[in-house]
Design a protein around this motif. Structure first.
Motif, PDB file in Angstrom:
ATOM      1  N   TYR A 162       0.828  -1.211   0.000  1.00 22.82           N
ATOM      2  CA  TYR A 162       0.000   0.000   0.000  1.00 22.82           C
ATOM      3  C   TYR A 162       0.860   1.259   0.000  1.00 22.82           C
ATOM      4  CZ  TYR A 162      -4.342  -2.572   0.669  1.00 22.82           C
ATOM      5  OH  TYR A 162      -5.420  -3.399   0.485  1.00 22.82           O
ATOM      6  N   GLY A 163       2.035   1.173   0.623  1.00 24.67           N
ATOM      7  CA  GLY A 163       2.914   2.325   0.666  1.00 24.67           C
ATOM      8  C   GLY A 163       3.396   2.771  -0.700  1.00 24.67           C
ATOM      9  N   ARG A 164       3.306   1.888  -1.689  1.00 23.66           N
ATOM     10  CA  ARG A 164       3.729   2.235  -3.052  1.00 23.66           C
ATOM     11  C   ARG A 164       2.613   2.920  -3.846  1.00 23.66           C
ATOM     12  NH1 ARG A 164       8.328  -0.117  -5.077  1.00 23.66           N
ATOM     13  NH2 ARG A 164       7.419  -0.165  -7.179  1.00 23.66           N
ATOM     14  N   TYR A 165       1.453   3.118  -3.194  1.00 22.98           N
ATOM     15  CA  TYR A 165       0.317   3.735  -3.883  1.00 22.98           C
ATOM     16  C   TYR A 165      -0.120   4.951  -3.071  1.00 22.98           C
ATOM     17  CZ  TYR A 165      -3.333   3.463  -7.429  1.00 22.98           C
ATOM     18  OH  TYR A 165      -4.129   3.699  -8.526  1.00 22.98           O
ATOM     19  N   PRO A 179       6.114  -2.938   9.967  1.00 28.95           N
ATOM     20  CA  PRO A 179       4.881  -2.217  10.319  1.00 28.95           C
ATOM     21  C   PRO A 179       4.105  -1.829   9.068  1.00 28.95           C
ATOM     22  CG  PRO A 179       6.744  -1.355  11.566  1.00 28.95           C
ATOM     23  CD  PRO A 179       7.317  -2.293  10.540  1.00 28.95           C
ATOM     24  N   PHE A 180       2.801  -1.818   9.179  1.00 27.61           N
ATOM     25  CA  PHE A 180       1.946  -1.548   8.024  1.00 27.61           C
ATOM     26  C   PHE A 180       1.980  -0.071   7.652  1.00 27.61           C
ATOM     27  CE2 PHE A 180      -2.397  -0.660   6.285  1.00 27.61           C
ATOM     28  CZ  PHE A 180      -2.227  -1.340   5.098  1.00 27.61           C
ATOM     29  N   ASP A 181       2.146   0.200   6.368  1.00 23.71           N
ATOM     30  CA  ASP A 181       2.106   1.546   5.814  1.00 23.71           C
ATOM     31  C   ASP A 181       0.880   1.607   4.903  1.00 23.71           C
ATOM     32  OD1 ASP A 181       2.398   3.919   4.435  1.00 23.71           O
ATOM     33  OD2 ASP A 181       4.420   3.518   3.712  1.00 23.71           O
ATOM     34  N   ALA A 182      -0.114   2.412   5.280  1.00 29.52           N
ATOM     35  CA  ALA A 182      -1.370   2.460   4.537  1.00 29.52           C
ATOM     36  C   ALA A 182      -1.261   3.261   3.243  1.00 29.52           C
ATOM     37  CB  ALA A 182      -2.477   3.048   5.399  1.00 29.52           C
ATOM     38  N   ALA A 210      -9.007   3.835   5.193  1.00 33.35           N
ATOM     39  CA  ALA A 210      -9.477   2.462   5.035  1.00 33.35           C
ATOM     40  C   ALA A 210      -8.710   1.473   5.892  1.00 33.35           C
ATOM     41  CB  ALA A 210      -9.375   2.027   3.574  1.00 33.35           C
ATOM     42  N   GLY A 211      -7.539   1.876   6.500  1.00 30.03           N
ATOM     43  CA  GLY A 211      -6.789   0.852   7.222  1.00 30.03           C
ATOM     44  C   GLY A 211      -5.621   1.289   8.065  1.00 30.03           C
ATOM     45  N   ALA A 212      -5.523   2.563   8.456  1.00 30.13           N
ATOM     46  CA  ALA A 212      -4.304   3.033   9.118  1.00 30.13           C
ATOM     47  C   ALA A 212      -4.317   2.950  10.642  1.00 30.13           C
ATOM     48  CB  ALA A 212      -4.017   4.488   8.722  1.00 30.13           C
ATOM     49  N   VAL A 213      -5.477   2.763  11.270  1.00 29.11           N
ATOM     50  CA  VAL A 213      -5.544   2.845  12.732  1.00 29.11           C
ATOM     51  C   VAL A 213      -4.800   1.689  13.395  1.00 29.11           C
ATOM     52  CG1 VAL A 213      -7.093   2.667  14.733  1.00 29.11           C
ATOM     53  CG2 VAL A 213      -7.658   4.193  12.831  1.00 29.11           C
ATOM     54  N   GLY A 225     -10.592  -6.804  10.346  1.00 31.83           N
ATOM     55  CA  GLY A 225      -9.575  -6.154   9.540  1.00 31.83           C
ATOM     56  C   GLY A 225      -8.277  -6.932   9.584  1.00 31.83           C
ATOM     57  N   ALA A 226      -7.423  -6.702   8.595  1.00 33.22           N
ATOM     58  CA  ALA A 226      -6.129  -7.387   8.546  1.00 33.22           C
ATOM     59  C   ALA A 226      -5.117  -6.508   7.836  1.00 33.22           C
ATOM     60  CB  ALA A 226      -6.246  -8.727   7.823  1.00 33.22           C
ATOM     61  N   THR A 227      -3.882  -6.614   8.263  1.00 36.74           N
ATOM     62  CA  THR A 227      -2.754  -5.992   7.576  1.00 36.74           C
ATOM     63  C   THR A 227      -1.834  -7.112   7.109  1.00 36.74           C
ATOM     64  OG1 THR A 227      -1.535  -5.726   9.655  1.00 36.74           O
ATOM     65  CG2 THR A 227      -2.954  -3.893   8.966  1.00 36.74           C
ATOM     66  N   LEU A 228      -0.589  -6.807   6.797  1.00 33.96           N
ATOM     67  CA  LEU A 228       0.319  -7.847   6.321  1.00 33.96           C
ATOM     68  C   LEU A 228       0.564  -8.921   7.366  1.00 33.96           C
ATOM     69  CD1 LEU A 228       3.025  -5.715   4.481  1.00 33.96           C
ATOM     70  CD2 LEU A 228       1.169  -7.026   3.455  1.00 33.96           C
ATOM     71  N   GLY A 229       0.538  -8.539   8.651  1.00 30.55           N
ATOM     72  CA  GLY A 229       0.881  -9.524   9.670  1.00 30.55           C
ATOM     73  C   GLY A 229       0.033  -9.492  10.919  1.00 30.55           C
ATOM     74  N   GLN A 230      -1.099  -8.796  10.886  1.00 30.90           N
ATOM     75  CA  GLN A 230      -1.952  -8.721  12.069  1.00 30.90           C
ATOM     76  C   GLN A 230      -3.419  -8.763  11.662  1.00 30.90           C
ATOM     77  OE1 GLN A 230      -0.830  -5.833  15.121  1.00 30.90           O
ATOM     78  NE2 GLN A 230       1.151  -5.524  14.119  1.00 30.90           N
ATOM     79  N   GLN A 231      -4.267  -9.119  12.631  1.00 30.40           N
ATOM     80  CA  GLN A 231      -5.704  -9.155  12.394  1.00 30.40           C
ATOM     81  C   GLN A 231      -6.437  -8.577  13.594  1.00 30.40           C
ATOM     82  OE1 GLN A 231      -7.558 -12.310   9.697  1.00 30.40           O
ATOM     83  NE2 GLN A 231      -6.266 -13.482  11.071  1.00 30.40           N
ATOM     84  N   ALA A 232      -7.639  -8.104  13.323  1.00 35.58           N
ATOM     85  CA  ALA A 232      -8.469  -7.544  14.389  1.00 35.58           C
ATOM     86  C   ALA A 232      -9.929  -7.890  14.138  1.00 35.58           C
ATOM     87  CB  ALA A 232      -8.303  -6.032  14.467  1.00 35.58           C
ATOM     88  N   PHE A 233     -10.669  -8.014  15.224  1.00 31.92           N
ATOM     89  CA  PHE A 233     -12.122  -8.187  15.169  1.00 31.92           C
ATOM     90  C   PHE A 233     -12.711  -7.298  16.249  1.00 31.92           C
ATOM     91  CE2 PHE A 233     -16.122  -9.899  16.609  1.00 31.92           C
ATOM     92  CZ  PHE A 233     -16.776 -10.319  15.462  1.00 31.92           C
ATOM     93  N   LEU A 234     -13.568  -6.364  15.863  1.00 34.87           N
ATOM     94  CA  LEU A 234     -14.242  -5.479  16.800  1.00 34.87           C
ATOM     95  C   LEU A 234     -15.738  -5.713  16.699  1.00 34.87           C
ATOM     96  CD1 LEU A 234     -12.441  -2.076  16.065  1.00 34.87           C
ATOM     97  CD2 LEU A 234     -11.700  -3.936  17.569  1.00 34.87           C
ATOM     98  N   GLY A 235     -16.410  -5.767  17.850  1.00 34.36           N
ATOM     99  CA  GLY A 235     -17.849  -5.955  17.802  1.00 34.36           C
ATOM    100  C   GLY A 235     -18.508  -5.627  19.123  1.00 34.36           C
TER     101      GLY A 235
END
Length: 362
Positions: free
Chosen positions: A155-158, A243-246, A252-255, A318-328
């Motif tokens: 994503y960092g390349r865009y 670390p994820f670079d949005a 859409a995915g930086a938090v 949500g997911a990044t290159l190496g992590q996942q989250a579920f909020l509810g």
């Protein structure tokens, strides 16, 4: 697949009541909840896993994993939440609408192109936030640009300018508002359009209108110093990833946030009146789109909404290159769940299944 959009935004009392039924007042079985949390951590099969649950204000956190814990433990670092960031973006938009700063009907192209005249079927901010803008999941040229850094920084390349340019050049196949298609591209455009319309960067809007009012001091929109953020891993559960670079997709995915902050964020949805964002938090509970056979799939401005025996549950993963989250959260039982792990799964995901089941059974 057609999409039936109800008028948005709306704070209609009857519809709000449907979404926010009063919690059942009963003492939680804390011992039973601890056992369920421990089982969910084991089922996640990740290097680090955190399941943080709030039930009528009682907070429980269980951590574990297949790797040695980090020096400061697993409950303190900030975790990348990927697409669950969209719940923050949806809340921000709802708040700006409630304040009268925006209506949701603004034309995205006009916001981004300095007064450019819209076509006969313009894409609005409401289309973007509800995934009905007719946009693909990602821009057409995203893959060739991202491929050289697919495992490290796609994503960092865009960058932002390219996201905006791709949107302004895109010609939807379907009329906006007629079909639902989940789109990181669309929510990224939304962030840039809101920033242009208000004259304020998206990051500053989120910090000033969401993080600050809710007291989310453990939430950030960029990677921090070493040790502040959890380290993600690839699907083998052993290989660390950067670390994820949005890039141009921050809305859409930086938090990234601590488990404690995420529970605070979710508890605000369970008791909107106790926060400075009461109207916006109430608005994001309201169904705005129903799709699928029998309109079984229900969406709000920020959340997926599924039925349970006692009432609706709201969630987003949500997911990044190496992590996942579920909020509810479930208003009928006064339950909020923030589940996090440092492994990216590709198929038959045990983490999401464990988190969804845990919230559904509450």
């Amino acid at each position: 697949m057609t999409a039936r959009r109800q008028p948005w935004p709306s704070a209609d009392g009857a519809r709000t009541g449907e979404a926010g039924a009063a919690p059942r007042a009963r003492e939680p079985d804390l011992a039973g909840l601890r056992r369920r949390l421990a089982a969910a951590v084991v089922a996640s099969d990740a290097p680090d896993a955190v399941f943080a649950l709030s039930r009528h204000g009682h907070r429980l956190v269980h951590t574990g994993g297949t790797a040695p814990p980090p020096p400061n433990g697993r409950a303190l670092p900030r975790y990348e939440i990927g697409s669950a960031t969209k719940t923050f973006t949806g809340l921000l938009l709802a708040h700006l609408v409630q304040r009268g700063d925006l209506t949701g009907g603004e034309t995205a192209a006009a916001c981004l192109a300095g007064g450019r005249r819209p076509g006969p079927h313009p894409v609005t901010l409401a289309h973007l936030v509800t995934h009905t803008a007719g946009l693909p999941a990602l821009p057409r040229d995203f893959l060739p640009r991202a491929l050289p850094a697919w495992r490290t920084n796609p994503y960092g390349r865009y960058p932002a300018a390219r996201v905006v340019d791709a949107f302004l050049r895109h010609r939807p196949r379907h009329r906006p508002g007629t079909r639902w298609h989940y789109s990181n591209f669309g929510v990224a455009v939304l962030g840039h359009a809101v920033a242009a319309a208000t004259g304020t960067p998206w990051e500053d809007l989120v910090a000033g209108h969401v993080l600050g009012p809710l007291g989310l001091t453990g939430t950030a929109l960029r990677a921090g110093r070493p040790g502040a953020d959890a380290v993600g891993h690839g699907k083998d559960g052993r290989t660390p990833v950067p670390p994820f670079d949005a890039g141009g997709f921050p809305s859409a995915g930086a938090v990234r946030a601590t488990p404690d902050d995420l529970l605070t964020f979710l508890e605000a949805h369970l008791d909107p009146g106790a926060t400075p964002l009461a109207d916006a938090l109430t608005a994001v509970h309201v169904p705005v789109l129903r799709r699928g056979a029998g309109h079984r799939h229900v969406h709000t401005v920020a959340w997926f909404r599924h039925p349970t025996d006692g009432g609706p549950m709201y969630f987003h993963s949500g997911a990044t290159l190496g992590q996942q989250a579920f909020l509810g959260f479930r208003p009928d039982t006064g339950t909020a769940l923030a589940a996090l792990c440092t492994r990216r799964f590709r198929a038959r995901d045990p983490f999401i299944a464990a988190a969804y089941a845990l919230l559904y059974e509450q």
